[in-house]
Design an enzyme around this catalytic site. Structure first.
Site, mmCIF file in Angstrom:
data_model
loop_
_atom_site.group_PDB
_atom_site.id
_atom_site.type_symbol
_atom_site.label_atom_id
_atom_site.label_comp_id
_atom_site.label_asym_id
_atom_site.label_seq_id
_atom_site.Cartn_x
_atom_site.Cartn_y
_atom_site.Cartn_z
ATOM 1 N N ASP A 216 -51.244 -41.694 -64.582
ATOM 2 C CA ASP A 216 -49.987 -40.717 -65.018
ATOM 3 C C ASP A 216 -48.698 -41.299 -65.001
ATOM 4 O OD1 ASP A 216 -49.643 -37.860 -65.677
ATOM 5 O OD2 ASP A 216 -48.670 -37.929 -63.798
ATOM 6 N N HIS A 347 -54.168 -33.330 -73.226
ATOM 7 C CA HIS A 347 -53.857 -32.127 -72.443
ATOM 8 C C HIS A 347 -52.383 -31.907 -72.775
ATOM 9 C CE1 HIS A 347 -53.022 -35.194 -69.822
ATOM 10 N NE2 HIS A 347 -52.177 -34.585 -68.963
HETATM 11 C C1 GLC Z 1 -48.013 -36.406 -67.400
HETATM 12 C C2 GLC Z 1 -49.145 -35.571 -67.439
HETATM 13 C C3 GLC Z 1 -48.683 -34.037 -67.612
HETATM 14 C C4 GLC Z 1 -47.999 -33.663 -66.307
HETATM 15 C C5 GLC Z 1 -46.917 -34.674 -65.932
HETATM 16 C C6 GLC Z 1 -46.514 -34.717 -64.571
HETATM 17 O O1 GLC Z 1 -47.134 -36.489 -68.223
HETATM 18 O O2 GLC Z 1 -50.261 -35.847 -68.682
HETATM 19 O O3 GLC Z 1 -49.754 -33.085 -67.677
HETATM 20 O O4 GLC Z 1 -47.398 -32.426 -66.381
HETATM 21 O O5 GLC Z 1 -47.486 -35.994 -66.252
HETATM 22 O O6 GLC Z 1 -47.312 -35.207 -63.631
#
Ligand code: GLC
Length: 549
Positions: A216, A347
């Site tokens: 992430d 997502h």
């Molecule tokens: C990434 C994830 C997202 C999340 C963000 C903060 O972009 O894909 O869903 O909200 O990180 O962790």
């Protein structure tokens, strides 16, 4: 590790690229809360995923990425981790995860977890300690800075979820950095202790048989050490950046991130499974919007990420010129040992059927045909295989923290996180008839897995057949990509010596010249097997894979 060997595909070994589950296969993203609910609480879980492995095996995928599975207060649905070495009780137990990994392996499917190294939950014990005082042992595990002379935030960095990225902690008089929610404090990757803790976290999961991580916010974990102000966004910047005031030049994508990636690659390489030579893979959420910023995440092609998600492609329109240019740029720029990756849904961004195809299934089928025939690993998102659209939902009832903050329904990521519609029965085959699913279904009758399995002309069968063709054909996995001439609105390319792909991404019929052979698979399945002699006519939003000969 003594897990069973995966089934090997029957086809001849690939000479140019080593046959491997992640290069030659197709990967699939599972949102665990929304895939299958085994215990009737309306929330998907790990046992539910295990019970649906037959579907994934039938589809032909070789690996799944699970969105966050670790304990979390769910302020950001698992992306706020409170314990990196455990399983979220909503989703099951460590035994359930072990059983899922083993059962998946028996079916030739590897399991990737989501690793969240940019930030923790504010309820993680490290942050609880960091708040206890400026001299707390874990204070420097996070990014702290004194107020600006006017008492305001230390610099102009903004949160990806809106507002300043800095939160004042009044008891200790300093600001901490949080590039998402204030309850998701950013870790300090300049601190060797943080690096060591994550080395141990990676090893812990690799030793349990986890086949790798989707990482992430991979591009942004290291921040400018001097905390310099970000520059303003300019009209030349990518359209996805233009809603921001400043461009993340110092708050993200710093050169030092590559030191961390090389370190993780060493950890992964050292954890290769002795039994079958499988090395865990690192798949980065590399959210950069310029090709020359994306390609370095592969390093030499052997020493950083195995796959770096291509958000230029995700955020392109379903447009022949735009997509072709990005793919040609990747082909020209990637080091020889590196391997592309393409996806259309996730997502955060939403579902390709809505984003790219405006809920028109013909267009979605054309997009899926492209994804499954490019040179590079395709990542499908659960529901892509049935052309599932986003489910329209308002912002008032949103569970997504972004929509709750902004009140803007177009920010609501719940729309692409709704439960998988397996059948049109009450509960959708996802949960029991009595349970209330954590997010609502869309139109179960319009899109469900069972109905499409009964229909050989369905998108589900199209996706399955494309995956089978790809896995059975070295040209479609390792074969070179070569752009072919195509009329305006269409995109055509050759894969290896044996196949060509032609797709019409326009409302007007087109003729693609110079193709001879037979249609292997067309988006209009009635055309499968059709001879092609010199030219292929394609109706609006139609596409075909042609076996040359
Ligand atoms: C990434 C994830 C997202 C999340 C963000 C903060 O972009 O894909 O869903 O909200 O990180 O962790």
């Amino acid at each position: 590790m003594l897990l069973p060997m995966p089934e090997q595909p029957d086809e001849a070994p690939n000479t140019d690229v080593p046959a491997s589950w992640w290069r030659d296969g197709v990967l699939y993203q599972v949102y665990p809360r929304s895939f299958a609910d085994s215990d009737g609480d309306g929330i998907g879980d790990l046992v539910g995923i295990r019970e649906r492995l037959d579907h994934l095996q039938w589809l032909g995928v070789t690996g799944i990425w699970l969105n966050p599975t670790m304990p979390s207060p769910n302020d950001d649905w698992g992306y706020d981790v409170a314990d990196y070495l455990a399983v979220h009780p909503d989703l099951g137990t460590m035994d359930d995860l072990d059983a899922l990994i083993a059962a998946a392996r028996e079916r030739g499917i590897r399991v990737l977890l989501d690793l969240v190294p940019n930030h923790t939950s504010d309820r993680h014990p490290w942050f609880v300690d960091a708040l206890s005082g400026r001299d707390a042992p874990d204070r420097d595990v996070y990014v702290w800075a004194p107020p600006a002379p006017d008492g305001g935030p230390p610099n102009n960095w903004i949160s990806n979820f809106g507002g300043s990225a800095w939160t004042l902690h009044e008891p200790t008089g300093e600001y901490y950095l949080a590039q998402f929610l204030p309850t998701q404090p950013d870790l300090n990757w300049w601190n060797e202790e943080v690096r060591q803790r994550f080395d141990d976290i990676l090893r812990f999961w690799f030793r349990r048989g986890v086949a790798g991580f989707r990482i992430d916010v991979c591009h942004a974990i290291v921040k400018d050490r001097e905390l310099r102000d970000d520059p303003p966004v300019t009209p030349d910047d990518h359209r996805e950046l233009r809603h921001r005031s400043v461009k993340p030049v110092y708050s993200a994508n710093r050169p030092e991130v590559h030191d961390v990636l090389r370190r993780w690659r060493d950890v992964a390489d050292a954890c290769a499974d002795d039994a079958d030579g499988d090395t865990p893979i690192l798949v980065g959420e590399t959210y950069v919007l310029e090709l020359d910023e994306l390609l370095p995440f592969y390093g030499t092609g052997r020493d950083e990420l195995h796959l770096a998600f291509n958000f230029l492609f995700v955020h392109a329109d379903l447009d022949a010129d735009q997509m072709r240019e990005i793919v040609e740029g990747v082909e020209a720029g990637l080091p020889p040992d590196a391997w592309p990756v393409y996806t259309g849904s996730n997502h955060d961004a939403g579902r390709l059927t809505t984003r790219w195809a405006q809920d028109d299934e013909r267009r979605a089928r054309a997009a899926l045909l492209i994804l499954l025939t490019l040179r590079g690993t395709p990542f499908l998102y659960y529901g892509d295989e049935i052309a599932l659209p986003n489910v329209p939902l308002d912002a008032e009832t949103a569970l997504d923290p972004v929509a709750r903050r902004t009140g803007d329904p177009s920010d609501n990521r719940d729309v692409c996180r709704t439960p998988m519609p397996w059948t049109d029965a009450p509960g959708g085959g996802f949960t029991t008839a009595e349970a209330t699913p954590w997010l609502p279904f869309g139109d179960l009758a319009a899109h469900n897995v069972a109905a499409q399995r009964d229909d050989p002309a369905s998108t589900l069968h199209l996706v399955r057949d494309l995956i089978a063709l790809r896995r059975g054909t070295t040209d479609l996995t390792a074969g070179a990509y070569v752009t072919l001439d195509a009329p305006a609105g269409a995109w055509a390319y050759r894969r290896g010596d044996g196949f060509a792909v032609a797709v019409n991404l326009s409302d007007a019929p087109v003729t693609v010249e110079g193709l001879d052979g037979a249609v292997a698979i067309a988006t209009d399945r009635a055309r499968d097997g059709e001879p092609v002699a010199g030219a292929l006519e394609l109706g609006p939003w139609e596409g075909a894979v042609v076996e040359l000969g």
